[in-house]
Design a protein around this motif. Structure first.
Motif, PDB file in Angstrom:
ATOM      1  N   GLY A 155       0.813  -1.209   0.000  1.00  0.00           N
ATOM      2  CA  GLY A 155       0.000   0.000   0.000  1.00  0.00           C
ATOM      3  C   GLY A 155       0.840   1.249   0.000  1.00  0.00           C
ATOM      4  N   GLY A 156       0.454   2.182   0.899  1.00  0.00           N
ATOM      5  CA  GLY A 156       1.145   3.456   0.986  1.00  0.00           C
ATOM      6  C   GLY A 156       2.585   3.328   1.415  1.00  0.00           C
ATOM      7  N   GLY A 157       2.897   2.284   2.231  1.00  0.00           N
ATOM      8  CA  GLY A 157       4.268   2.113   2.690  1.00  0.00           C
ATOM      9  C   GLY A 157       5.226   1.898   1.548  1.00  0.00           C
ATOM     10  N   ALA A 158       4.852   1.018   0.623  1.00  0.00           N
ATOM     11  CA  ALA A 158       5.713   0.737  -0.526  1.00  0.00           C
ATOM     12  C   ALA A 158       5.868   1.980  -1.382  1.00  0.00           C
ATOM     13  CB  ALA A 158       5.137  -0.413  -1.341  1.00  0.00           C
ATOM     14  N   GLY A 159       4.784   2.712  -1.556  1.00  0.00           N
ATOM     15  CA  GLY A 159       4.863   3.926  -2.355  1.00  0.00           C
ATOM     16  C   GLY A 159       5.760   4.971  -1.733  1.00  0.00           C
ATOM     17  N   ALA A 160       5.686   5.100  -0.401  1.00  0.00           N
ATOM     18  CA  ALA A 160       6.522   6.077   0.293  1.00  0.00           C
ATOM     19  C   ALA A 160       7.994   5.709   0.187  1.00  0.00           C
ATOM     20  CB  ALA A 160       6.105   6.167   1.760  1.00  0.00           C
ATOM     21  N   LEU A 161       8.305   4.418   0.353  1.00  0.00           N
ATOM     22  CA  LEU A 161       9.695   3.985   0.235  1.00  0.00           C
ATOM     23  C   LEU A 161      10.217   4.164  -1.187  1.00  0.00           C
ATOM     24  CD1 LEU A 161       9.734   0.741   2.430  1.00  0.00           C
ATOM     25  CD2 LEU A 161      10.861   2.910   2.917  1.00  0.00           C
ATOM     26  N   GLY A 162       9.381   3.839  -2.171  1.00  0.00           N
ATOM     27  CA  GLY A 162       9.793   4.016  -3.555  1.00  0.00           C
ATOM     28  C   GLY A 162      10.053   5.469  -3.894  1.00  0.00           C
ATOM     29  N   GLU A 163       9.194   6.346  -3.411  1.00  0.00           N
ATOM     30  CA  GLU A 163       9.376   7.772  -3.659  1.00  0.00           C
ATOM     31  C   GLU A 163      10.628   8.286  -2.954  1.00  0.00           C
ATOM     32  OE1 GLU A 163       8.930  11.744  -4.749  1.00  0.00           O
ATOM     33  OE2 GLU A 163       8.227   9.864  -5.622  1.00  0.00           O
ATOM     34  N   ILE A 170      21.091  15.093   0.745  1.00  0.00           N
ATOM     35  CA  ILE A 170      19.715  14.934   1.211  1.00  0.00           C
ATOM     36  C   ILE A 170      19.750  14.438   2.653  1.00  0.00           C
ATOM     37  CG2 ILE A 170      19.539  12.573   0.311  1.00  0.00           C
ATOM     38  CD1 ILE A 170      16.576  13.151  -0.291  1.00  0.00           C
ATOM     39  N   GLY A 171      18.891  14.969   3.491  1.00  0.00           N
ATOM     40  CA  GLY A 171      18.875  14.602   4.892  1.00  0.00           C
ATOM     41  C   GLY A 171      18.192  13.269   5.142  1.00  0.00           C
ATOM     42  N   PRO A 172      18.309  12.728   6.367  1.00  0.00           N
ATOM     43  CA  PRO A 172      17.655  11.462   6.692  1.00  0.00           C
ATOM     44  C   PRO A 172      16.141  11.611   6.747  1.00  0.00           C
ATOM     45  CG  PRO A 172      18.619  12.426   8.661  1.00  0.00           C
ATOM     46  CD  PRO A 172      19.081  13.274   7.504  1.00  0.00           C
ATOM     47  N   ALA A 173      15.442  10.489   6.553  1.00  0.00           N
ATOM     48  CA  ALA A 173      13.981  10.473   6.631  1.00  0.00           C
ATOM     49  C   ALA A 173      13.571  10.003   8.022  1.00  0.00           C
ATOM     50  CB  ALA A 173      13.408   9.555   5.567  1.00  0.00           C
ATOM     51  N   HIS A 174      12.653  10.708   8.644  1.00  0.00           N
ATOM     52  CA  HIS A 174      12.244  10.371  10.012  1.00  0.00           C
ATOM     53  C   HIS A 174      10.826   9.819  10.094  1.00  0.00           C
ATOM     54  CE1 HIS A 174      15.873  12.311  11.490  1.00  0.00           C
ATOM     55  NE2 HIS A 174      15.564  13.404  10.791  1.00  0.00           N
ATOM     56  N   ASP A 175      10.101   9.784   8.987  1.00  0.00           N
ATOM     57  CA  ASP A 175       8.695   9.390   9.039  1.00  0.00           C
ATOM     58  C   ASP A 175       8.378   8.263   8.066  1.00  0.00           C
ATOM     59  OD1 ASP A 175       9.125  10.853   6.781  1.00  0.00           O
ATOM     60  OD2 ASP A 175       7.392  12.180   7.014  1.00  0.00           O
ATOM     61  N   LEU A 176       9.383   7.460   7.702  1.00  0.00           N
ATOM     62  CA  LEU A 176       9.152   6.348   6.790  1.00  0.00           C
ATOM     63  C   LEU A 176       8.926   5.055   7.558  1.00  0.00           C
ATOM     64  CD1 LEU A 176      11.765   6.843   3.939  1.00  0.00           C
ATOM     65  CD2 LEU A 176       9.287   7.057   3.774  1.00  0.00           C
ATOM     66  N   PRO A 177       8.154   4.099   6.992  1.00  0.00           N
ATOM     67  CA  PRO A 177       7.965   2.806   7.649  1.00  0.00           C
ATOM     68  C   PRO A 177       9.206   1.918   7.553  1.00  0.00           C
ATOM     69  CG  PRO A 177       6.870   2.826   5.522  1.00  0.00           C
ATOM     70  CD  PRO A 177       7.332   4.223   5.771  1.00  0.00           C
ATOM     71  N   GLY A 178      10.149   2.220   6.680  1.00  0.00           N
ATOM     72  CA  GLY A 178      11.348   1.401   6.526  1.00  0.00           C
ATOM     73  C   GLY A 178      12.366   1.650   7.618  1.00  0.00           C
ATOM     74  N   ARG A 179      13.406   0.802   7.648  1.00  0.00           N
ATOM     75  CA  ARG A 179      14.466   0.911   8.645  1.00  0.00           C
ATOM     76  C   ARG A 179      15.799   1.176   7.958  1.00  0.00           C
ATOM     77  NH1 ARG A 179      12.871  -2.197  13.463  1.00  0.00           N
ATOM     78  NH2 ARG A 179      10.863  -3.181  13.096  1.00  0.00           N
ATOM     79  N   ARG A 180      16.729   1.767   8.713  1.00  0.00           N
ATOM     80  CA  ARG A 180      18.087   1.930   8.206  1.00  0.00           C
ATOM     81  C   ARG A 180      18.771   0.572   8.129  1.00  0.00           C
ATOM     82  NH1 ARG A 180      21.233   7.286  10.257  1.00  0.00           N
ATOM     83  NH2 ARG A 180      19.460   8.720  10.350  1.00  0.00           N
ATOM     84  N   LEU A 181      19.625   0.417   7.140  1.00  0.00           N
ATOM     85  CA  LEU A 181      20.466  -0.775   7.083  1.00  0.00           C
ATOM     86  C   LEU A 181      21.567  -0.652   8.122  1.00  0.00           C
ATOM     87  CD1 LEU A 181      20.685  -1.119   3.217  1.00  0.00           C
ATOM     88  CD2 LEU A 181      19.699  -2.803   4.779  1.00  0.00           C
ATOM     89  N   ASP A 182      21.900  -1.787   8.737  1.00  0.00           N
ATOM     90  CA  ASP A 182      22.924  -1.763   9.784  1.00  0.00           C
ATOM     91  C   ASP A 182      24.311  -1.572   9.199  1.00  0.00           C
ATOM     92  OD1 ASP A 182      23.695  -2.436  12.722  1.00  0.00           O
ATOM     93  OD2 ASP A 182      24.981  -3.746  11.508  1.00  0.00           O
ATOM     94  N   ARG A 183      24.623  -2.307   8.113  1.00  0.00           N
ATOM     95  CA  ARG A 183      25.962  -2.211   7.524  1.00  0.00           C
ATOM     96  C   ARG A 183      26.048  -2.964   6.205  1.00  0.00           C
ATOM     97  NH1 ARG A 183      29.353  -4.831  12.179  1.00  0.00           N
ATOM     98  NH2 ARG A 183      27.612  -3.968  13.365  1.00  0.00           N
ATOM     99  N   LEU A 184      27.093  -2.640   5.472  1.00  0.00           N
ATOM    100  CA  LEU A 184      27.477  -3.387   4.270  1.00  0.00           C
ATOM    101  C   LEU A 184      28.482  -4.449   4.681  1.00  0.00           C
ATOM    102  CD1 LEU A 184      27.805  -3.767   1.149  1.00  0.00           C
ATOM    103  CD2 LEU A 184      29.559  -1.981   1.264  1.00  0.00           C
ATOM    104  N   LEU A 185      28.254  -5.688   4.273  1.00  0.00           N
ATOM    105  CA  LEU A 185      29.178  -6.776   4.596  1.00  0.00           C
ATOM    106  C   LEU A 185      30.135  -7.093   3.455  1.00  0.00           C
ATOM    107  CD1 LEU A 185      27.179  -9.567   6.498  1.00  0.00           C
ATOM    108  CD2 LEU A 185      28.956  -8.067   7.403  1.00  0.00           C
ATOM    109  N   ASP A 186      29.622  -7.062   2.211  1.00  0.00           N
ATOM    110  CA  ASP A 186      30.459  -7.531   1.116  1.00  0.00           C
ATOM    111  C   ASP A 186      29.905  -7.058  -0.223  1.00  0.00           C
ATOM    112  OD1 ASP A 186      32.623  -9.299   0.046  1.00  0.00           O
ATOM    113  OD2 ASP A 186      30.939 -10.390  -0.803  1.00  0.00           O
ATOM    114  N   ILE A 187      30.825  -6.837  -1.165  1.00  0.00           N
ATOM    115  CA  ILE A 187      30.472  -6.603  -2.557  1.00  0.00           C
ATOM    116  C   ILE A 187      31.032  -7.770  -3.349  1.00  0.00           C
ATOM    117  CG2 ILE A 187      30.757  -5.096  -4.552  1.00  0.00           C
ATOM    118  CD1 ILE A 187      31.182  -2.772  -2.597  1.00  0.00           C
ATOM    119  N   ALA A 188      30.209  -8.440  -4.136  1.00  0.00           N
ATOM    120  CA  ALA A 188      30.667  -9.600  -4.900  1.00  0.00           C
ATOM    121  C   ALA A 188      31.790  -9.197  -5.854  1.00  0.00           C
ATOM    122  CB  ALA A 188      29.506 -10.198  -5.694  1.00  0.00           C
ATOM    123  N   ASP A 189      32.664 -10.161  -6.162  1.00  0.00           N
ATOM    124  CA  ASP A 189      33.802  -9.883  -7.037  1.00  0.00           C
ATOM    125  C   ASP A 189      33.366  -9.324  -8.394  1.00  0.00           C
ATOM    126  OD1 ASP A 189      35.539 -10.710  -5.086  1.00  0.00           O
ATOM    127  OD2 ASP A 189      35.821 -12.731  -5.902  1.00  0.00           O
TER     128      ASP A 189
END
Length: 290
Positions: A31-39, A187-206
């Motif tokens: 619903g609206g959550g996916a649209g907000a994250l996509g935007e 661009i500043g951080p978003a404070h009103d989105l249903p999504g979460r921040r990623l904790d970290r990057l572990l690896d980039i494939a070769d």
């Protein structure tokens, strides 16, 4: 560009604070959550693509691999315990000053200079207060050298400190250059989105066609979903979770989970961004215990 869903692998549970409980809702995914994250992903990509911050990021030295390389074959059990507890001791005096230069040389071409750390600074990053009655990892000698390390621009050769350890034929090596600072996000951080921040990057494939990240989700949901919005200049990741059906009693815990994100094209020199924070996905090394 269309976003892609990805698969999850591995699992770890860590206390991170109070989290939401189930109710059958799709948090940030329907619903609206996916649209907000996509935007939000679209706006982050638009802000970074062609920006000064992106140019500064591409020109910098940003490791995405371990800055410390253990001896070939790893450490023996007691020595591994000593290393994890930072229980090191040096038999001799540590060298004065730093390596002769701070040149970072990328395998794909190009180089740059970065400030170097002294042998003592490198040693103190590995060693903590001595703990009585526990195994010690003994450093016999320290010398300047170089090591290969993975970065956002591909493999690079960097100055390093080479630690000769008692009882080991090959040394422990630690990078001796400081990473470039992260540029200020356009661009500043978003404070009103249903999504979460990623904790970290572990690896980039070769081949650059996938990245492994750590996503945070609650103990009462069905896990994280990470999607990628790809443009010519950036890859923006959005994270959502799916709540389980029914009311549940949740503890103040969260789960950190590895997620492999497959890309339509190799990452290359595109900036890997977190939609919620608005900045590059941070690399902080593996999660302890993984």
């Amino acid at each position: 560009m269309r976003a892609r869903a990805v698969r999850r692998v591995g699992l770890a549970v860590i206390v991170v604070g109070t989290v939401g409980c189930g109710g059958g809702k799709v948090a940030g995914d329907g619903g609206g959550g996916a649209g907000a994250l996509g935007e939000r992903a679209r706006r982050v990509a638009e802000a970074w693509d062609g920006s000064k911050a992106a140019a500064v990021w591409r020109a910098g030295y940003h490791p995405v691999g371990e800055e410390t390389r253990l001896p070939r074959g790893g450490l023996r059990d007691e020595d591994q315990q000593a290393y994890e507890r930072r229980n090191l001791t040096a038999r001799g005096a540590l060298p004065d000053g730093g390596p002769e230069d701070g040149e970072v040389a990328w395998a794909a071409g190009g180089s740059g200079a970065r400030p170097v750390v002294s042998a003592r600074e490198a040693y103190e990053a590995l060693a903590g207060p001595r703990a009585a009655g526990t195994p010690r990892l003994v450093v016999e000698e320290v010398a300047a050298g170089r090591m290969r390390i993975d970065t956002t621009r591909g493999p690079a050769s960097v100055p390093a400190w080479v630690f000769t350890l008692d009882g080991y034929a090959s040394p422990l090596v630690r990078a001796a250059v400081e990473p470039s600072p992260t540029p200020r996000s356009p661009i500043g951080p978003a404070h009103d989105l249903p999504g979460r921040r990623l904790d970290r990057l572990l690896d980039i494939a070769d081949d650059g066609r996938s990245v492994t990240v750590v996503a945070v989700h609650g103990v009462c949901d069905d896990g994280p979903r990470v999607r990628a919005r790809e443009t010519r200049g950036s890859v923006v990741l959005t994270t959502s979770v799916v709540d389980r059906e029914g009311e549940q009693t949740c503890t103040a815990q969260g789960k950190l989970e590895r997620v492999v994100v497959k890309l339509r094209a190799p990452l290359g020199d595109r900036v890997l961004l977190d939609a919620v924070s608005g900045g590059p996905v941070p690399y902080r090394g593996p999660v302890p215990g993984w």
